[in-house]
Scaffold this motif. Structure first.
Motif, mmCIF file in Angstrom:
data_model
loop_
_atom_site.group_PDB
_atom_site.id
_atom_site.type_symbol
_atom_site.label_atom_id
_atom_site.label_comp_id
_atom_site.label_asym_id
_atom_site.label_seq_id
_atom_site.Cartn_x
_atom_site.Cartn_y
_atom_site.Cartn_z
ATOM 1 N N LEU A 1 0.826 -1.204 0.000
ATOM 2 C CA LEU A 1 0.000 0.000 0.000
ATOM 3 C C LEU A 1 0.863 1.259 0.000
ATOM 4 C CD1 LEU A 1 -2.763 -0.991 2.591
ATOM 5 C CD2 LEU A 1 -3.054 -0.687 0.116
ATOM 6 N N GLN A 2 1.940 1.237 0.775
ATOM 7 C CA GLN A 2 2.814 2.410 0.834
ATOM 8 C C GLN A 2 3.475 2.670 -0.515
ATOM 9 O OE1 GLN A 2 5.293 1.364 4.165
ATOM 10 N NE2 GLN A 2 4.040 2.505 5.595
ATOM 11 N N GLU A 3 3.861 1.615 -1.212
ATOM 12 C CA GLU A 3 4.490 1.782 -2.527
ATOM 13 C C GLU A 3 3.499 2.402 -3.511
ATOM 14 O OE1 GLU A 3 7.075 2.118 -5.510
ATOM 15 O OE2 GLU A 3 7.536 1.681 -3.417
ATOM 16 N N SER A 4 2.271 1.904 -3.533
ATOM 17 C CA SER A 4 1.245 2.473 -4.416
ATOM 18 C C SER A 4 0.952 3.914 -4.033
ATOM 19 C CB SER A 4 -0.043 1.644 -4.328
ATOM 20 O OG SER A 4 0.189 0.343 -4.787
ATOM 21 N N LEU A 5 0.897 4.158 -2.764
ATOM 22 C CA LEU A 5 0.629 5.501 -2.279
ATOM 23 C C LEU A 5 1.748 6.465 -2.668
ATOM 24 C CD1 LEU A 5 -1.277 7.259 -0.659
ATOM 25 C CD2 LEU A 5 -0.125 6.488 1.411
ATOM 26 N N ARG A 6 2.978 6.013 -2.569
ATOM 27 C CA ARG A 6 4.111 6.862 -2.979
ATOM 28 C C ARG A 6 3.988 7.248 -4.456
ATOM 29 N NH1 ARG A 6 7.019 4.155 1.060
ATOM 30 N NH2 ARG A 6 7.419 2.304 -0.178
ATOM 31 N N LYS A 7 3.566 6.307 -5.287
ATOM 32 C CA LYS A 7 3.393 6.624 -6.716
ATOM 33 C C LYS A 7 2.296 7.664 -6.912
ATOM 34 C CE LYS A 7 5.174 2.334 -8.582
ATOM 35 N NZ LYS A 7 4.892 1.095 -9.300
ATOM 36 N N ILE A 8 1.206 7.520 -6.190
ATOM 37 C CA ILE A 8 0.131 8.507 -6.274
ATOM 38 C C ILE A 8 0.666 9.878 -5.873
ATOM 39 C CG2 ILE A 8 -2.049 9.267 -5.224
ATOM 40 C CD1 ILE A 8 -2.787 6.254 -5.039
ATOM 41 N N GLN A 9 1.436 9.920 -4.788
ATOM 42 C CA GLN A 9 1.974 11.189 -4.317
ATOM 43 C C GLN A 9 2.965 11.787 -5.301
ATOM 44 O OE1 GLN A 9 3.174 9.573 -0.492
ATOM 45 N NE2 GLN A 9 1.716 10.899 0.556
ATOM 46 N N VAL A 10 3.836 10.969 -5.865
ATOM 47 C CA VAL A 10 4.834 11.460 -6.822
ATOM 48 C C VAL A 10 4.155 12.033 -8.059
ATOM 49 C CG1 VAL A 10 6.627 10.717 -8.442
ATOM 50 C CG2 VAL A 10 6.763 10.038 -6.043
ATOM 51 N N PHE A 11 3.202 11.286 -8.621
ATOM 52 C CA PHE A 11 2.546 11.766 -9.838
ATOM 53 C C PHE A 11 1.635 12.962 -9.551
ATOM 54 C CE2 PHE A 11 3.699 7.443 -11.344
ATOM 55 C CZ PHE A 11 4.479 7.847 -12.414
ATOM 56 N N SER A 12 1.012 13.006 -8.395
ATOM 57 C CA SER A 12 0.202 14.175 -8.018
ATOM 58 C C SER A 12 1.092 15.403 -7.929
ATOM 59 C CB SER A 12 -0.484 13.963 -6.672
ATOM 60 O OG SER A 12 -1.283 12.839 -6.682
ATOM 61 N N ASP A 13 2.243 15.238 -7.280
ATOM 62 C CA ASP A 13 3.179 16.358 -7.159
ATOM 63 C C ASP A 13 3.657 16.827 -8.535
ATOM 64 O OD1 ASP A 13 2.968 16.322 -4.418
ATOM 65 O OD2 ASP A 13 4.851 15.236 -4.091
ATOM 66 N N LYS A 14 3.952 15.878 -9.429
ATOM 67 C CA LYS A 14 4.392 16.253 -10.781
ATOM 68 C C LYS A 14 3.317 17.055 -11.500
ATOM 69 C CE LYS A 14 7.742 12.709 -12.014
ATOM 70 N NZ LYS A 14 8.089 11.639 -12.959
ATOM 71 N N ILE A 15 2.082 16.593 -11.400
ATOM 72 C CA ILE A 15 0.980 17.302 -12.060
ATOM 73 C C ILE A 15 0.828 18.694 -11.464
ATOM 74 C CG2 ILE A 15 -1.528 17.350 -12.369
ATOM 75 C CD1 ILE A 15 -1.374 14.250 -12.535
ATOM 76 N N MET A 16 0.888 18.775 -10.138
ATOM 77 C CA MET A 16 0.736 20.072 -9.465
ATOM 78 C C MET A 16 1.840 21.037 -9.906
ATOM 79 S SD MET A 16 -1.755 20.253 -6.945
ATOM 80 C CE MET A 16 -1.180 20.982 -5.437
ATOM 81 N N MET A 17 3.074 20.552 -9.967
ATOM 82 C CA MET A 17 4.191 21.426 -10.323
ATOM 83 C C MET A 17 4.152 21.807 -11.797
ATOM 84 S SD MET A 17 7.204 19.600 -8.190
ATOM 85 C CE MET A 17 8.263 20.858 -7.507
ATOM 86 N N GLN A 18 3.863 20.834 -12.643
ATOM 87 C CA GLN A 18 3.930 21.072 -14.078
ATOM 88 C C GLN A 18 2.757 21.902 -14.596
ATOM 89 O OE1 GLN A 18 4.437 17.467 -16.289
ATOM 90 N NE2 GLN A 18 4.981 18.523 -18.165
ATOM 91 N N TYR A 19 1.565 21.704 -14.028
ATOM 92 C CA TYR A 19 0.377 22.335 -14.595
ATOM 93 C C TYR A 19 -0.288 23.347 -13.660
ATOM 94 C CZ TYR A 19 0.852 18.618 -18.006
ATOM 95 O OH TYR A 19 1.340 17.768 -18.973
ATOM 96 N N HIS A 20 0.348 23.633 -12.537
ATOM 97 C CA HIS A 20 -0.278 24.497 -11.538
ATOM 98 C C HIS A 20 -0.698 25.844 -12.108
ATOM 99 C CE1 HIS A 20 -0.698 26.969 -7.900
ATOM 100 N NE2 HIS A 20 -1.120 25.840 -7.376
#
Length: 132
Positions: free
Chosen positions: A26-45
């Motif tokens: 679960l933590q590994e999947s969650l880390r991926k969600i967090q990483v990709f969410s952060d990328k989207i936030m930074m790239q498209y904010h």
């Protein structure tokens, strides 16, 4: 009696290993969600509208809550007493966060939430959050 104790101990150890493996996955999947969410936030904010920013923020907060729940599950499964986690807790602030976290479910079910003023209590925040 000794055989029952041995069986119980083996079952508890097996459950502990299971909780560890599941939490790791679960933590590994969650880390991926967090990483990709952060990328989207930074790239498209700067290019997304306020509603999209609000939705992305909800994803980030939900992932943070899930991370806390996983840690709480591990702590609970290992049987730690958690006495060090009792704090003077403002139930009003905590309940406000829970209602905010459950916004989608509340809207979907058309629930009406009515909350009176709650006291401050000596409690474990994660357990009170689960209760609410």
């Amino acid at each position: 009696m000794l055989e029952n104790n041995a069986n119980l101990k083996a079952t508890i150890e097996e459950l502990d290993r299971f909780a560890y493996v599941v939490s790791h996955g679960l933590q590994e999947s969650l880390r991926k969600i967090q990483v990709f969410s952060d990328k989207i936030m930074m790239q498209y904010h700067s290019t997304v509208d306020e509603q999209m920013k609000h939705s992305l923020d909800k994803i980030v907060r939900a992932a943070e809550r899930m991370q806390v729940l996983i840690a709480d599950l591990l702590r609970f499964s290992r049987g730690t007493d958690g006495k060090e986690e009792f704090i003077d807790l403002d139930l009003n602030g905590l309940l406000s966060k829970v209602v905010s976290d459950m916004e989608v479910d509340i809207e979907r079910s058309k629930a009406k939430i009515s909350i009176d003023t709650l006291p401050r209590i000596w409690a474990i925040p994660s357990q009170m959050r689960q209760l609410f």
